[in-house]
Write an enzyme that holds these catalytic residues in place. Structure first.
Site, PDB file in Angstrom:
ATOM      1  N   SER A 225       0.568  -1.621  -0.065  1.00 52.32           N
ATOM      2  CA  SER A 225      -0.307  -0.011  -0.136  1.00 52.32           C
ATOM      3  C   SER A 225       1.200   1.596  -0.027  1.00 52.32           C
ATOM      4  O   SER A 225       0.805   1.968  -0.567  1.00 52.32           O
ATOM      5  CB  SER A 225      -1.044   0.289   1.700  1.00 52.32           C
ATOM      6  OG  SER A 225      -0.373   0.096   2.675  1.00 52.32           O
ATOM      7  N   ARG A 229       0.101   3.751  -3.604  1.00 55.05           N
ATOM      8  CA  ARG A 229       0.241   4.696  -3.034  1.00 55.05           C
ATOM      9  C   ARG A 229       0.622   5.724  -3.523  1.00 55.05           C
ATOM     10  O   ARG A 229      -0.159   6.870  -5.185  1.00 55.05           O
ATOM     11  CB  ARG A 229      -0.547   4.943  -1.767  1.00 55.05           C
ATOM     12  CG  ARG A 229      -1.384   6.353  -1.097  1.00 55.05           C
ATOM     13  CD  ARG A 229      -1.114   6.760  -0.046  1.00 55.05           C
ATOM     14  NE  ARG A 229      -1.913   5.906   0.952  1.00 55.05           N
ATOM     15  CZ  ARG A 229      -1.275   4.873   1.984  1.00 55.05           C
ATOM     16  NH1 ARG A 229       0.075   4.321   1.844  1.00 55.05           N
ATOM     17  NH2 ARG A 229      -1.659   4.182   2.525  1.00 55.05           N
ATOM     18  N   ASN A 233      -0.890   8.017  -7.193  1.00 52.73           N
ATOM     19  CA  ASN A 233      -1.360   9.498  -7.150  1.00 52.73           C
ATOM     20  C   ASN A 233      -0.136  10.093  -8.514  1.00 52.73           C
ATOM     21  O   ASN A 233      -1.005  10.550  -9.138  1.00 52.73           O
ATOM     22  CB  ASN A 233      -0.991   9.610  -6.093  1.00 52.73           C
ATOM     23  CG  ASN A 233      -2.248   9.915  -5.108  1.00 52.73           C
ATOM     24  OD1 ASN A 233      -3.528  10.328  -5.244  1.00 52.73           O
ATOM     25  ND2 ASN A 233      -2.267   8.905  -3.690  1.00 52.73           N
TER      26      ASN A 233
END
Lengths: 298, 156
Positions: A225, A229, A233
């Site tokens: 994660s 992440r 993004n």
């Protein structure tokens, strides 16, 4: 920017392809001419642009901070020292807030993550075509390469290799300190004796594999994660910049509209790149804290 | 989006960056910050101490002033007393002196009066004898009337 020669799809693909050096399937080493060739190289390839930008930015960061650190005095700080101290103070406050054990490695790691990730993300704010076009021109006129075959991705954090590389490093540190602080047995116990436990030995034996599956998934989810992440993004942000850049090819009205969109997205993106750097840092600190905490009961 | 050796490269790069930051960047900056914090704390403490000292010395000054005032008053009282004493003693001395002078003068006067009286007495006797002789128109034997004359002189 799309021109008449290349389609939108080609433009986007060109922007999303790394400059790759690696081993071709036939065994010789060289630069990939396009995405399929890069793909065919498999693991034995390296993204030159990612490495170049990440190392350059990291070196800029280290040189600047080292310069401030070397001249750091307790007296009245100058501009650079003031900035560096401010950042360090900020990072230190965060580390103290989230990290309860004592480890002199965590704060420097957090500082490195925050500044380095921020700088790599910051490359996203440069207009998407500047550096790739410059690299294309350089490739064409200096090295005599077809400009279409010069791939130059300038945002290292849109390369999953970067984000996974960092999260793997964080994960290895987590493993190392977990074993160091709790001992191998303690670490295994942490993975197998929670969240279900029983006084009944027979029941406990049944629980152990269930616990292990749950804990192992949550353990693996941390680096996954963490890296996904940041990668997601940045990749999405870069994609939007590329799509906005496509509008410049759609006539002057679309171009002006695109200009406003790019400005707005860039301003919004300042928030995202800072936030992502901050989140990566904070989560790394929290994970390190988890690795150091001994008696943790869920 | 290929995962390849870049992964390892980035991991190693990241680890090296962390190592460099930990070795050469973080400690000096934290040291400087810590030193400055200590210096500021020391400075504040010193300022507070100076303020306290100032307060103390102000109190001391007031005390000294008060003391000086009392002392001055004491000295003034003493001086006044001393002055009165001096004046008193001078007065008494002057009185004694005056008395002495007066006494001396009196004595002298007395002496002079006595002397004048003696002279007068002598002269009166002579005059008396001359007058008497003239009255009697005859020679009086001075020697014969010696006792008479002496008696006369003593009555004067």
């Amino acid at each position: 920017m799309s021109s008449e020669q290349i389609s939108s799809a080609q433009y986007i693909t060109h922007h999303l392809t790394n400059w790759t050096y690696g081993q071709f399937p036939d065994g010789h080493w060289g630069f990939a001419q396009d995405g399929t060739q890069a793909m065919s190289m498999g693991f034995w390839a390296i993204h030159v642009d990612t490495m170049f930008w990440s190392i350059s930015l990291g070196v800029i960061f280290l040189v600047l901070f080292r310069k401030a650190a070397k001249h750091a005095t307790a007296g009245v700080p100058g501009g650079l020292q003031n900035f560096v101290e401010w950042v360090c103070e900020f990072v230190n406050t965060n580390v103290r807030g989230s990290f309860t054990a004592k480890n002199d490695m965590v704060a420097p790691m957090a500082l490195t993550i925050f500044i380095w990730v921020f700088m790599m993300n910051f490359m996203d704010l440069l207009p998407v075509d500047w550096l790739p076009l410059a690299a294309g021109a350089l490739g064409e006129h200096v090295f005599g390469v077809e400009p279409h075959h010069v791939y130059f991705k300038v945002v290292p954090s849109t390369d999953p290799n970067t984000t996974f590389g960092m999260s793997i490093a964080v994960f290895l540190l987590m493993m190392y300190y977990s074993v160091k602080v709790k001992g191998a047995a303690g670490f295994v116990g942490e993975l197998t004796l929670h969240p279900f436990s029983s006084k009944n030995p027979a029941l406990q034996i049944v629980f152990i594999p269930i616990n292990f599956v749950l804990e192992f998934v949550s353990l693996i989810a941390k680096p996954l994660s963490l890296s996904l992440r940041l990668y997601g993004n940045m990749y999405a942000g870069e994609m939007i910049f590329i799509l906005i850049a496509l509008m410049y090819g759609g006539g002057w009205a679309m171009g002006v509209f695109g200009g406003f969109l790019q400005l707005g997205w860039a301003i919004f993106h300042i928030l995202i790149i800072t936030l992502q750097a901050f989140i990566f840092m904070t989560l790394a600190i929290v994970y390190m804290d988890m690795a150091h905490s001994v008696a943790e009961h869920h | 989006m290929n995962i390849n050796m870049t992964l390892l490269g980035q991991t190693i790069t990241f680890a090296l960056f962390i190592w460099f930051t930990m070795k050469f960047v973080w400690p000096p900056i934290m040291n400087a910050l810590h030193t400055r914090r200590t210096q500021i704390a020391d400075g504040l403490a010193a300022a507070e101490k100076a303020q306290r000292d100032e307060e103390l010395s102000r109190q001391k000054i007031a005390e000294i002033l008060r003391e000086a005032k009392t002392q001055a008053q004491e000295i003034m009282g003493q001086a006044e007393k001393r002055a009165a004493e001096i004046i008193d003693s001078a007065k008494s001395q002057a009185k004694t002196e005056a008395e002495r002078i007066v006494t001396a003068a009196r004595a002298e006067i007395e002496q002079n009066v006595q002397r004048a009286r003696e002279q007068l007495r002598g002269q009166v006797a002579t005059l008396a004898v001359a007058g008497a002789s003239r009255v009697l128109k005859k020679e009086i034997n001075a020697a014969a009337n010696e006792d008479l004359l002496k008696d006369l002189v003593a009555q004067l």
